[in-house]
Design an enzyme around this catalytic site. Sequence first.
Site, PDB file in Angstrom:
ATOM      1  N   LYS A 172       0.803  -1.534   0.013  1.00 13.39           N
ATOM      2  CA  LYS A 172      -0.035   0.638   0.003  1.00 13.39           C
ATOM      3  C   LYS A 172       1.039   1.096   0.304  1.00 13.39           C
ATOM      4  CE  LYS A 172      -3.850  -0.024   3.031  1.00 13.39           C
ATOM      5  NZ  LYS A 172      -4.625   0.788   4.034  1.00 13.39           N
ATOM      6  N   GLU A 177      10.163  -5.407   3.405  1.00 11.71           N
ATOM      7  CA  GLU A 177      10.280  -7.063   3.032  1.00 11.71           C
ATOM      8  C   GLU A 177       9.845  -6.880   1.311  1.00 11.71           C
ATOM      9  OE1 GLU A 177       8.694  -8.308   7.277  1.00 11.71           O
ATOM     10  OE2 GLU A 177       8.511  -6.650   5.582  1.00 11.71           O
ATOM     11  N   GLY A 187      -5.059  -4.805   5.645  1.00 13.30           N
ATOM     12  CA  GLY A 187      -4.135  -5.287   4.496  1.00 13.30           C
ATOM     13  C   GLY A 187      -5.178  -6.985   4.364  1.00 13.30           C
ATOM     14  N   ARG A 188      -4.953  -7.677   5.778  1.00 18.62           N
ATOM     15  CA  ARG A 188      -5.915  -8.531   5.916  1.00 18.62           C
ATOM     16  C   ARG A 188      -7.206  -9.015   5.479  1.00 18.62           C
ATOM     17  NH1 ARG A 188      -4.854  -6.637  10.459  1.00 18.62           N
ATOM     18  NH2 ARG A 188      -6.599  -6.064  12.414  1.00 18.62           N
ATOM     19  N   GLU A 201      -4.408 -12.127  14.153  1.00 20.79           N
ATOM     20  CA  GLU A 201      -3.956 -10.415  13.665  1.00 20.79           C
ATOM     21  C   GLU A 201      -5.100  -9.366  14.007  1.00 20.79           C
ATOM     22  OE1 GLU A 201      -0.747  -8.624  10.758  1.00 20.79           O
ATOM     23  OE2 GLU A 201      -2.427  -8.084  10.424  1.00 20.79           O
ATOM     24  N   HIS A 211      -2.501 -38.066   9.889  1.00 25.90           N
ATOM     25  CA  HIS A 211      -0.702 -38.465   9.511  1.00 25.90           C
ATOM     26  C   HIS A 211       0.197 -37.800  10.419  1.00 25.90           C
ATOM     27  CE1 HIS A 211      -2.710 -42.297   8.333  1.00 25.90           C
ATOM     28  NE2 HIS A 211      -3.566 -41.367   7.126  1.00 25.90           N
ATOM     29  N   LYS A 268       9.517  -4.479  13.605  1.00 27.36           N
ATOM     30  CA  LYS A 268       9.464  -3.638  12.666  1.00 27.36           C
ATOM     31  C   LYS A 268      10.527  -2.888  13.219  1.00 27.36           C
ATOM     32  CE  LYS A 268       6.525  -3.538  10.014  1.00 27.36           C
ATOM     33  NZ  LYS A 268       5.919  -2.480   8.843  1.00 27.36           N
TER      34      LYS A 268
END
Length: 525
Positions: free
Chosen positions: A208, A214, A265-266, A351, A382, A494
């Site tokens: 954004k 990153e 964002g999510r 979050e 499993h 961060k």
Amino acid sequence: MKALRCDQTPAWAALEASFETSGKHFDLRQAFAADPQRFASFSQEAPHVFADLSKNLIDDDSQALLLALARQCGLESRRDAMFAGERINRTEQRAVMHFLLRNPPLAQEGHAQSAINNIANERAQVHATLDAMLSYAERLRDDASITDVVNIGIGGSDLGPQMAVLALEEFANTGKRFHFVSNVDANELTHVLKGLKPQSTLFLIASKTFTTAETMINAHSAKRWFEAQGGQDIGRHFAALTTNVAAAKEFGIGTTFGFWDWVGGRYSLWSAIGLPIAIAIGAAGFRELLAGAHAMDEHFRTAALERNLPVRLGLLDVWYRNFHGFGSRSIAPYSSALRRWPAYLQQLEMESNGKRVDMDGQLLPFDTSPVLWGEPGTNGQHAYFQLLHQGTAVVPVEFVAVKRAAAHLQHLPEHQSKLLANVLAQAQALMLGKNDVGGHRHFPGNRPSTVLLLERLTPASLGALIALQEHRVFVSGAIWGINSFDQWGVELGKMLASDIEPRLQSGDLSGLDASTSGLLQRLRA
């Protein structure tokens, strides 16, 4: 929009008393034996999703008290405030309007919606951006020279698009391959670039602000690779999903699609962040995804609380977290196409609701978000189902099953029948258990689960399933009286990383704690 916090309501005290007298001793096997209609009472149809809640530790009394709790916490007014575009994200003074991203144009509405009409200007902007993005996606789909699409983003700019592209592979453009790079670890980017050619690759930089650490280091490394491999025309081979047009232009990108500060964002896969999805399944498919989500929005917005699936699920989460004390929930999608579903839900819920203070900044005296974890079935059986069946901790399980296999899998019908048999058997085994006086083969049973059933995994049903989870998280957050739409907990690490990174070069240890100092010296040695 002042409402009582859950622990200050009469319903909360009544739930505590109910739990002590009957809730903690509730037995699913006895409940089914006593009520032949239990399945019908505790299951329901919602848009594109059928939910079986009957194998949960609830009865009519506890459900009635939970609904009373919702009303006393002002859930309906909180919901209506969101749909009216009010700034319910109070810590950032923002509206929360991701639902608007999947609202149809006004011309398609069969009736007036006053809540939506109040934000008509934002709605017009949404559709202008959507139309431009989908037009670009269609041009890319028709461009045979582009064989690979690389999405570079992190968090909501990665998890949503990646999950959806994988889930909707049946509907994807088979002439293109899709890759996702999020981790700052160079292994990830290097692995993706290994088999690519610059002249046939499109990079989508999803950030954004166009400053996400990153994302930007991966973007600049991809650009250097592109140029070193003889790539030409950055403007054609790179596009940006950002509001920072100036920074994108400085990078060399001319094609940008933005979104708004009322899109977290999510919650952003419905926006320009969903461009990889649109390229994969086409404009029509993307509009179907939006339509499925909108149908669930309308269900949440208009259905009575008693038959409102996001409400029932959110209240069940409160019942388990705060009264039964269950600290986690296992997500088990019995569809390999939904293999990133657990990871997507981890961000969406933890979050959003991993908070320790209420809207007024007061420390909460009760727990909030559970830990979400899981793997697709039958792999999980499993791996960790041993703990689910015989471990000391009770973990509610949420199964997702798809009735009909994808069209390209119809020639292997025995696989689908085994898959569906396993999901039914696991839910049944968790509930029924098995008695063994020797102990080692004893299954205590009475372990709760929910089954969410889709007729098929399509853009519309996936859209509805995602929106269902978004609204469920809203419900539990509203009951707890927290802000589900900020994420300050992401920021501290961060900020500290930006301080530590230059120290790895300089060796400056001043002001560091002993542990960080010792590790930094060891890394530099």
